[in-house]
Design a protein around this motif. Structure first.
Motif, PDB file in Angstrom:
ATOM      1  N   ALA A  78     -12.290   8.129  -4.505  1.00  0.00           N
ATOM      2  CA  ALA A  78     -12.602   7.079  -4.952  1.00  0.00           C
ATOM      3  C   ALA A  78     -14.235   5.895  -4.423  1.00  0.00           C
ATOM      4  CB  ALA A  78     -12.102   6.325  -6.055  1.00  0.00           C
ATOM      5  N   ARG A  79     -14.212   6.767  -3.382  1.00  0.00           N
ATOM      6  CA  ARG A  79     -15.441   6.083  -2.250  1.00  0.00           C
ATOM      7  C   ARG A  79     -15.050   4.089  -2.449  1.00  0.00           C
ATOM      8  NH1 ARG A  79     -17.806  10.060  -3.975  1.00  0.00           N
ATOM      9  NH2 ARG A  79     -19.248   8.577  -5.657  1.00  0.00           N
ATOM     10  N   THR A  80     -13.438   3.954  -1.945  1.00  0.00           N
ATOM     11  CA  THR A  80     -13.189   2.632  -1.610  1.00  0.00           C
ATOM     12  C   THR A  80     -11.629   2.439  -1.125  1.00  0.00           C
ATOM     13  OG1 THR A  80     -13.220   0.745  -3.502  1.00  0.00           O
ATOM     14  CG2 THR A  80     -11.672   2.676  -4.123  1.00  0.00           C
ATOM     15  N   THR A  81     -11.722   1.024  -1.040  1.00  0.00           N
ATOM     16  CA  THR A  81     -10.403   0.328  -0.253  1.00  0.00           C
ATOM     17  C   THR A  81      -9.876  -0.644  -0.764  1.00  0.00           C
ATOM     18  OG1 THR A  81     -10.326   0.248   1.985  1.00  0.00           O
ATOM     19  CG2 THR A  81     -12.021  -0.694   1.488  1.00  0.00           C
ATOM     20  N   ASP A  82      -8.796  -1.161  -0.368  1.00  0.00           N
ATOM     21  CA  ASP A  82      -7.961  -2.420  -0.881  1.00  0.00           C
ATOM     22  C   ASP A  82      -7.762  -2.377   0.494  1.00  0.00           C
ATOM     23  OD1 ASP A  82      -5.593  -3.531  -1.490  1.00  0.00           O
ATOM     24  OD2 ASP A  82      -7.395  -3.675  -3.314  1.00  0.00           O
ATOM     25  N   GLN A  83      -7.577  -3.354   0.997  1.00  0.00           N
ATOM     26  CA  GLN A  83      -6.516  -4.063   2.560  1.00  0.00           C
ATOM     27  C   GLN A  83      -5.335  -3.899   2.470  1.00  0.00           C
ATOM     28  OE1 GLN A  83      -8.683  -4.224   5.555  1.00  0.00           O
ATOM     29  NE2 GLN A  83      -9.499  -2.754   4.418  1.00  0.00           N
ATOM     30  N   ARG A  84      -4.830  -4.768   1.427  1.00  0.00           N
ATOM     31  CA  ARG A  84      -3.620  -4.855   0.696  1.00  0.00           C
ATOM     32  C   ARG A  84      -2.912  -3.820   0.848  1.00  0.00           C
ATOM     33  NH1 ARG A  84      -0.450  -6.386  -3.894  1.00  0.00           N
ATOM     34  NH2 ARG A  84       1.521  -7.756  -3.227  1.00  0.00           N
ATOM     35  N   LEU A  85      -3.552  -3.056  -0.245  1.00  0.00           N
ATOM     36  CA  LEU A  85      -2.432  -1.829  -0.103  1.00  0.00           C
ATOM     37  C   LEU A  85      -2.445  -0.673   1.353  1.00  0.00           C
ATOM     38  CD1 LEU A  85      -3.923   0.186  -3.229  1.00  0.00           C
ATOM     39  CD2 LEU A  85      -1.605  -1.512  -3.010  1.00  0.00           C
ATOM     40  N   LEU A  86      -3.760  -0.429   1.667  1.00  0.00           N
ATOM     41  CA  LEU A  86      -3.775  -0.316   2.868  1.00  0.00           C
ATOM     42  C   LEU A  86      -2.656  -0.475   4.456  1.00  0.00           C
ATOM     43  CD1 LEU A  86      -7.568   0.414   3.463  1.00  0.00           C
ATOM     44  CD2 LEU A  86      -5.896   2.511   3.247  1.00  0.00           C
TER      45      LEU A  86
END
Length: 288
Positions: A78-86
């Motif tokens: 999805a070419r995205t990120t999420d710091q909390r999930l990671l």
């Protein structure tokens, strides 16, 4: 789009999980990637890991590295990120690691429906999936102490022993070698691992090979893949032709193994159908 795409979209709308539908919309209809992240959250556990059959070969709610890998792969797609999930995912991996290495699964899966091939061999920490998970965290540019420990483990395993024999472990290693920052060190391993790949028992260089196996398109799933140069254009085109022919009358792509339930089979078919579209589109095989 041509009929291949239209039929695949109908299949995804009718049969795929919400996660693959949201990812499809992000990749092909410019929908925001927030929908993908929102769908991923439904598979997340309080320990920061992912479970609930995110990887559909086991219907187990507990967090497992195998499910974390699918979550990270989805964020990359999805070419995205999420710091909390990671942060939660990396923390979970650290909590189950042995000297930096993690296993695919754990004995907890034995209490739930699972595919026949998921047995006690998946409980042993190793390059599969440690190398692939570390590579994904590099790809997502997410630093974490577990990533550092996993990197040390992977270098030690690759530099002090023979390359892995299992084709899935080889795929994980190539994911690590593609994204680890130490390029000189990685490049020294590529030729050795690539040579081992060509003799791996479940690697299908011939697109007409029967039964389950990985193909050049697993190692170079996009036209700009780092490992495209490992294969000739004739080999890649042969597999792309075969991939096009494999589309089923319902618009989806088939499986070459037996998932543990009807729902798991549909989940996997949604995943492989979306991946087929991504690969065909990247190589210019879908008309727009």
């Amino acid at each position: 789009m041509d009929d291949v795409f239209a039929a695949a979209e109908r299949f995804l709308r009718a049969e795929a999980r919400l996660l693959e539908q949201r990812l499809f919309d992000t990749l092909f209809h410019d929908a925001p990637a927030t929908g993908v992240v929102d769908a991923l959250r439904g598979y997340r556990n309080a320990d920061g890991g992912f479970g609930h059959g995110l990887e559909p070969d086991k219907c187990c709610p507990a967090s497992l590295p195998l499910d974390v890998e699918v979550a990270l792969q989805t964020l990359v797609a999805a070419r995205t990120t999420d710091q909390r999930l990671l942060a939660g995912a990396a923390g979970f991996l650290q909590s189950v690691a042995v000297d930096g290495a993690v296993s695919l699964a754990a004995p907890v899966i034995e209490s739930y429906p699972r595919a026949e091939h998921l047995s006690d061999w998946t409980y042993a920490p190793g390059l599969n999936p440690t190398a692939g998970l570390a590579g994904l965290l590099y790809q997502l540019d997410f630093a974490h102490p577990w990533r550092d420990a996993a990197t040390r483990y992977c270098w030690a395993a690759l530099e002090n022993g023979p390359p892995p024999e299992d084709v899935h472990a080889i795929l994980e290693v190539f994911g690590f070698l593609a994204h680890v920052p130490d390029r000189d060190r990685a490049d020294k391993q590529v030729a050795v691992v690539a040579e081992r790949l060509m003799t791996a028992s479940m690697f299908h260089l011939d697109p007409e090979s029967d039964g389950y196996g990985l193909t050049p398109l697993h190692f170079a799933p996009a036209a700009d893949s780092r490992w495209r140069s490992l294969f000739t254009e004739a080999q890649l085109n042969g597999h792309l032709d075969h991939l096009l022919r494999a589309q089923q009358p319902d618009g989806g792509w088939p499986l070459a193994w037996a998932p543990p339930s009807a729902a798991a089979r549909l989940a996997w078919r949604g995943m492989v159908t979306l991946q087929a579209l991504r690969t065909l589109d990247s190589y210019g095989r879908l008309r727009r």
